[in-house]
Design a protein around this motif. Structure first.
Motif, PDB file in Angstrom:
ATOM      1  N   SER A  16       5.458  -2.613   0.026  1.00  0.00           N
ATOM      2  CA  SER A  16       4.084  -2.586  -0.471  1.00  0.00           C
ATOM      3  C   SER A  16       4.082  -3.199  -1.855  1.00  0.00           C
ATOM      4  CB  SER A  16       3.563  -1.148  -0.514  1.00  0.00           C
ATOM      5  OG  SER A  16       2.257  -1.080  -1.028  1.00  0.00           O
ATOM      6  N   ARG A  26      -0.023   1.134  -3.738  1.00  0.00           N
ATOM      7  CA  ARG A  26      -1.431   0.945  -4.070  1.00  0.00           C
ATOM      8  C   ARG A  26      -2.312   2.010  -3.427  1.00  0.00           C
ATOM      9  NH1 ARG A  26      -3.423  -3.780  -1.890  1.00  0.00           N
ATOM     10  NH2 ARG A  26      -1.782  -3.769  -0.330  1.00  0.00           N
ATOM     11  N   THR A  28      -5.372   1.778  -2.559  1.00  0.00           N
ATOM     12  CA  THR A  28      -6.194   1.188  -1.498  1.00  0.00           C
ATOM     13  C   THR A  28      -5.456   1.139  -0.173  1.00  0.00           C
ATOM     14  OG1 THR A  28      -5.480  -0.999  -2.271  1.00  0.00           O
ATOM     15  CG2 THR A  28      -7.612  -0.191  -3.053  1.00  0.00           C
ATOM     16  N   GLU A  29      -4.158   0.923  -0.243  1.00  0.00           N
ATOM     17  CA  GLU A  29      -3.373   0.849   0.990  1.00  0.00           C
ATOM     18  C   GLU A  29      -3.230   2.228   1.637  1.00  0.00           C
ATOM     19  OE1 GLU A  29       0.247  -2.024   2.386  1.00  0.00           O
ATOM     20  OE2 GLU A  29       0.308  -1.195   0.369  1.00  0.00           O
ATOM     21  N   ALA A  32      -6.627   3.109   3.127  1.00  0.00           N
ATOM     22  CA  ALA A  32      -6.874   2.387   4.373  1.00  0.00           C
ATOM     23  C   ALA A  32      -6.159   3.065   5.535  1.00  0.00           C
ATOM     24  CB  ALA A  32      -6.422   0.941   4.240  1.00  0.00           C
ATOM     25  N   ALA A  33      -4.934   3.531   5.299  1.00  0.00           N
ATOM     26  CA  ALA A  33      -4.198   4.250   6.340  1.00  0.00           C
ATOM     27  C   ALA A  33      -4.890   5.568   6.669  1.00  0.00           C
ATOM     28  CB  ALA A  33      -2.762   4.492   5.897  1.00  0.00           C
ATOM     29  N   VAL A 166       2.971   3.318   5.356  1.00  0.00           N
ATOM     30  CA  VAL A 166       2.228   2.397   4.491  1.00  0.00           C
ATOM     31  C   VAL A 166       3.042   1.130   4.275  1.00  0.00           C
ATOM     32  CG1 VAL A 166       1.308   2.081   2.157  1.00  0.00           C
ATOM     33  CG2 VAL A 166       1.014   4.276   3.318  1.00  0.00           C
ATOM     34  N   GLY A 167       2.350  -0.016   4.230  1.00  0.00           N
ATOM     35  CA  GLY A 167       3.006  -1.279   3.902  1.00  0.00           C
ATOM     36  C   GLY A 167       3.406  -2.090   5.120  1.00  0.00           C
ATOM     37  N   SER A 168       4.082  -3.208   4.864  1.00  0.00           N
ATOM     38  CA  SER A 168       4.559  -4.075   5.937  1.00  0.00           C
ATOM     39  C   SER A 168       5.586  -3.344   6.785  1.00  0.00           C
ATOM     40  CB  SER A 168       5.188  -5.349   5.360  1.00  0.00           C
ATOM     41  OG  SER A 168       4.250  -6.083   4.607  1.00  0.00           O
ATOM     42  N   SER A 170       5.127  -1.055   8.785  1.00  0.00           N
ATOM     43  CA  SER A 170       4.879   0.390   8.829  1.00  0.00           C
ATOM     44  C   SER A 170       4.852   0.912  10.260  1.00  0.00           C
ATOM     45  CB  SER A 170       3.562   0.724   8.127  1.00  0.00           C
ATOM     46  OG  SER A 170       2.470   0.059   8.726  1.00  0.00           O
TER      47      SER A 170
END
Length: 259
Positions: A16, A26, A28-29, A32-33, A166-168, A170
């Motif tokens: 992330s 972040r 926001t991330e 969003a999840a 969270v993140g790439s 994930s």
């Protein structure tokens, strides 16, 4: 205004970052999840009702009734308190101890299952991408005026912790984190799900009991149709009684089954 502080720790590497791909957790991330998992367990039979409830909690920009743009503020705020993450070159691929056979398009070696799950991090510019390592501590602060809004946000965060990440990558095991401690302040904790597993009962039973608390907290009186939008359509939890020494062994076995 109520504020709850969650003390968190990453379990697996988190990919992330900001616009320059510098490592950063972040808000926001995470939000969003939370939005994704909140939506996944809703039972609204009408999409307009779902969008209205979602906008009231998470904020939105579109009003279905007037068919116009109508910005709406989120009912809760989320902030992340974190020390600057020390930049680390992405050396995970070298740790996998694998060899890639480009003709067979398969990995061979000790952690070939893990290499399969994290395959994309060794492609192109991703080779130089920094990451947030496992074992990194940070805080999540949730604040809201209305108790109901904060309770829904808490439930959404629980779903992210136990079912998401969270993140790439994930959805391949990266970006998982746990809650190590919670400061509820004066907020009433009755009927709230527990974030920390009580190992006195089987994990499956504990997850089911906490999930039922969330369903009760987020329930609505609308249609129970599951056909109008993507959501959880069954309660399937896959668990293992095997004990692992670290996250690499866990994901490696999962990757072996997927490959």
């Amino acid at each position: 205004m109520n504020r709850i502080i969650f003390y968190c720790r990453t379990i697996t590497p988190m990919f992330s970052g900001d616009a320059l791909q510098d490592p950063e957790i972040r808000p926001t991330e995470i939000k969003a999840a939370m939005r994704f998992w909140w939506r996944a367990i809703q039972t609204y039979g009408d999409l307009s009702q779902l969008r209205k409830a979602e906008s009231e909690l998470f904020g939105g920009a579109w009003d279905d009734e007037s068919k116009q743009l109508k910005p709406q503020k989120s009912a809760f705020d989320i902030t992340v308190v974190d020390d600057p993450v020390k930049k680390r070159n992405n050396l995970l691929w070298q740790l996998f101890k694998v060899n890639y056979n480009r003709y067979e398009r398969r990995n061979y070696g000790q952690y070939k299952g893990l290499a399969y799950l994290f395959y994309s991090i060794n492609l192109g510019a991703n080779r130089d991408r920094h990451h947030i390592p496992a074992g990194h501590d940070f805080q999540i602060h949730l604040t809201a005026v209305a108790d109901k809004s904060l309770k829904q946000a808490i439930c959404a965060l629980w779903l992210v912790i136990w079912f998401g990440a969270v993140g790439s990558r994930s959805r391949k095991g990266a970006g998982s984190f746990e809650i190590t401690e919670i400061d509820y302040g004066n907020f009433p904790v009755e009927s709230l799900p527990s974030f920390i597993y009580n190992d006195s009962i089987p994990l499956e039973d504990w997850l089911r009991s906490q999930f039922n608390l969330i369903i009760a907290a987020l329930s609505n009186s609308h249609s129970k149709s599951l056909n109008n939008y993507s959501k959880l359509s069954s309660e399937i939890i896959i668990s293992t009684k095997t004990t692992y020494s670290d996250w690499m062994d866990v994901l490696n076995e999962i990757g072996d089954h997927f490959e």
